[in-house]
Scaffold this active site. Structure first.
Site, PDB file in Angstrom:
ATOM      1  N   HIS A 182       0.799  -1.339   0.062  1.00 35.81           N
ATOM      2  CA  HIS A 182       0.021  -0.056   0.097  1.00 35.81           C
ATOM      3  C   HIS A 182       0.857   1.297   0.090  1.00 35.81           C
ATOM      4  CE1 HIS A 182      -3.347   2.629   0.846  1.00 35.81           C
ATOM      5  NE2 HIS A 182      -2.633   3.352   1.562  1.00 35.81           N
TER       6      HIS A 182
ATOM      7  N   ASP B  90     -16.214   1.110   5.541  1.00 34.76           N
ATOM      8  CA  ASP B  90     -15.233   2.122   5.104  1.00 34.76           C
ATOM      9  C   ASP B  90     -15.823   3.271   4.264  1.00 34.76           C
ATOM     10  OD1 ASP B  90     -12.549   3.577   5.285  1.00 34.76           O
ATOM     11  OD2 ASP B  90     -12.574   2.913   3.113  1.00 34.76           O
TER      12      ASP B  90
ATOM     13  N   ARG C 112     -16.475  11.497   6.322  1.00 35.85           N
ATOM     14  CA  ARG C 112     -14.887  11.963   6.948  1.00 35.85           C
ATOM     15  C   ARG C 112     -14.725  13.248   5.840  1.00 35.85           C
ATOM     16  NH1 ARG C 112     -10.892   7.435   6.691  1.00 35.85           N
ATOM     17  NH2 ARG C 112      -9.191   9.256   7.231  1.00 35.85           N
TER      18      ARG C 112
ATOM     19  N   SER D 146      -9.007   2.904   8.169  1.00 43.41           N
ATOM     20  CA  SER D 146      -9.702   2.832   6.733  1.00 43.41           C
ATOM     21  C   SER D 146      -8.734   2.090   5.721  1.00 43.41           C
ATOM     22  CB  SER D 146      -9.882   4.255   6.276  1.00 43.41           C
ATOM     23  OG  SER D 146      -9.759   4.424   4.894  1.00 43.41           O
TER      24      SER D 146
ATOM     25  N   LYS E 110      -9.435  -2.434   4.310  1.00 44.85           N
ATOM     26  CA  LYS E 110      -9.755  -2.906   2.861  1.00 44.85           C
ATOM     27  C   LYS E 110      -8.290  -3.703   2.603  1.00 44.85           C
ATOM     28  CE  LYS E 110      -9.978   1.476   2.148  1.00 44.85           C
ATOM     29  NZ  LYS E 110      -9.859   2.792   1.628  1.00 44.85           N
TER      30      LYS E 110
HETATM   31  N1  URA Z   1      -6.407   6.074   2.112  1.00 44.23           N
HETATM   32  C1  URA Z   1      -7.732   5.547   2.676  1.00 44.23           C
HETATM   33  O1  URA Z   1      -8.101   4.386   2.038  1.00 44.23           O
HETATM   34  N2  URA Z   1      -8.209   5.940   3.720  1.00 44.23           N
HETATM   35  C2  URA Z   1      -7.750   6.877   4.505  1.00 44.23           C
HETATM   36  O2  URA Z   1      -8.003   7.358   5.407  1.00 44.23           O
HETATM   37  C3  URA Z   1      -6.675   7.477   3.789  1.00 44.23           C
HETATM   38  C4  URA Z   1      -6.149   7.039   2.636  1.00 44.23           C
END
Ligand code: URA
Length: 431
Positions: free
Chosen positions: A87, A166, A173, A188, A192
């Site tokens: 990521h 999320d 958010r 978040s 995922k």
């Molecule tokens: N990427 C995400 O998926 N969530 C966040 O809160 C910030 C970056």
């Protein structure tokens, strides 16, 4: 008094929330109020409460887990014990994922990456791949299993079944100024990432003026929290802190970045892009117990195996083989050059602004759901710390339509001064 009220009252008073309470929040975000879910008002109050009060490590872990369990969990590592994921917190001219995936897969380490869409100044891997005609990007569990078994590679965007909590929380958010909260960011991202069930995750956390969190201390804290939370939920993880105080590679823009990817897989990658790609690839292989050396990675490129794997994988995911044999990656037709007004050293680049201007020119998405002109691009041929002569090219822009005002604003995002330094590309390793 409702359950949301009791949980919110605790949060307001600064008392810790237990696992059960955080599970209620995630469940509440997954259902509409008419089906027993939480209202937007209740969820927004929760988000602001966490953004202001914070969550301790146990709370961050519990929220992550609850959001993860709100959706499907694929457990891909059950069949493929060395499948690994990466990521990145996102940057400009950052094509690492597209190079790294086929590269590591060609070295025998399966890679799964379900990525997001780009927003604001950064491009998303999924959006870049749309420059390849036919490529199918929405991947479910069975697609990933099939792709990984056949090609050791699956790259796409997650289906709505992954971490639905999320989806709703992230949209709220965005509207409630609660994006910048360490526990919320961590839950978040990880809800995922953990859902696919790769055996390990490596995080590329950027710092610098083009990064999601620009201050190195904040980036380090995010990297530590991501790694610690992932490990506490049973997934090995590590992170590299990398520089985003200038575009990573030479090209930004969707079509241009696919072109840069194919060049990198042909052994002509930009040195900074390759340095970060190799470092992350080695780190990922190590996390799943596979010894892959720099020489192995270089050999995968020089023998053509990495590029062949890209073609096989892309065709399996729906890309047109005729296009892959002769990729048409034309950039937008109106070329403009930003030349240096003086001699000196390239001292500062407002990287975030370059990304935003590129989006404004049509090459990115300024709001959710916006469209992208994939061919709008920019070339960044020099690096911070480079000696510059008057008139040297600092940027080359590829627009759909000419725009003097925009060219001027691009020019204002770079500064040539008497002194300037090259930043360190790869900083600390965490984990
Ligand atoms: N990427 C995400 O998926 N969530 C966040 O809160 C910030 C970056």
């Amino acid at each position: 008094v409702t359950i949301p009220f009791r949980i919110l009252d605790r949060l307001r008073a600064g008392r810790p929330l237990d696992e059960e309470a955080l599970r209620r929040v995630a469940e509440g975000a997954t259902r509409e109020p008419e089906d027993g879910g939480w209202t937007d008002a209740e969820l927004a109050a929760f988000l602001m409460g966490v953004a202001v009060r914070g969550l301790d490590p146990a709370g961050t872990r519990a929220l992550t887990r609850a959001m993860l369990e709100s959706g499907e969990r694929w457990d891909l590592a059950a069949e493929l014990p060395t499948v690994v994921d990466k990521h990145s917190t996102g940057g400009v001219a950052d094509t690492v994922s597209l190079v790294l995936g086929p590269l590591l897969a060609a070295c025998g380490v399966p890679v799964v990456m379900l990525t997001g869409r780009g927003l604001g100044h950064t491009g998303g891997t999924t959006d870049k791949l749309e420059a390849v005609p036919g490529l199918r990007l929405e991947l479910g569990r069975d697609d990933c299993r099939r792709l990984l078994a056949a090609h050791a590679l699956a790259i796409g965007t997650s289906t709505p079944a992954i971490a639905p909590a999320d989806r709703r929380l992230y949209a709220l958010r965005d509207r409630t100024a609660t994006i910048r909260s360490l526990p919320l960011i961590t839950a978040s991202i990880l809800s995922k990432k953990l859902a696919t069930g790769a055996a390990a995750i490596v995080f590329d956390v950027k710092s610098g003026n083009g990064a999601f969190l620009r201050e190195p201390a904040a980036a380090r804290e995010l990297a530590r929290t991501l790694v610690a939370t992932s490990r506490s939920l049973g997934r090995p993880a590590s992170a590299l802190l990398t520089d985003m105080s200038q575009p990573l590679g030479e090209w930004a823009g969707h079509t241009a970045e696919v072109r840069a990817t194919l060049e990198a897989l042909a052994g002509e990658g930009h040195p900074a892009l390759m340095e970060v790609t190799f470092a992350l690839a080695e780190e990922m292989a190590a996390q799943v117990g596979q010894g892959v050396s720099r020489a192995d990675l270089e050999a995968a490129i020089s023998t053509g195996r990495a590029r062949a794997l890209f073609d096989e994988w892309a065709a399996a995911q729906g890309a047109d083989p005729a296009w892959l044999a002769r990729p048409d990656l034309r950039l937008a037709p109106v070329e403009r050059v930003v030349a240096s007004p003086r001699a000196g050293v390239l001292a500062r680049v407002d990287t975030r602004q370059l990304g935003l201007l590129l989006a404004e020119a049509g090459g990115g998405r300024l709001g959710p759901g916006g469209t992208i002109d994939h061919a709008v691009s920019l070339r960044y041929p020099r690096r911070l710390g480079d000696r510059i002569e008057r008139g040297d090219e600092l940027l080359r822009l590829y627009f759909r339509e000419d725009d003097d005002d925009l060219v001027g604003r691009f020019a204002a995002a770079l500064e040539v001064a008497d002194d300037g330094e090259a930043p360190e590309l790869i900083g600390e390793r965490i984990g």
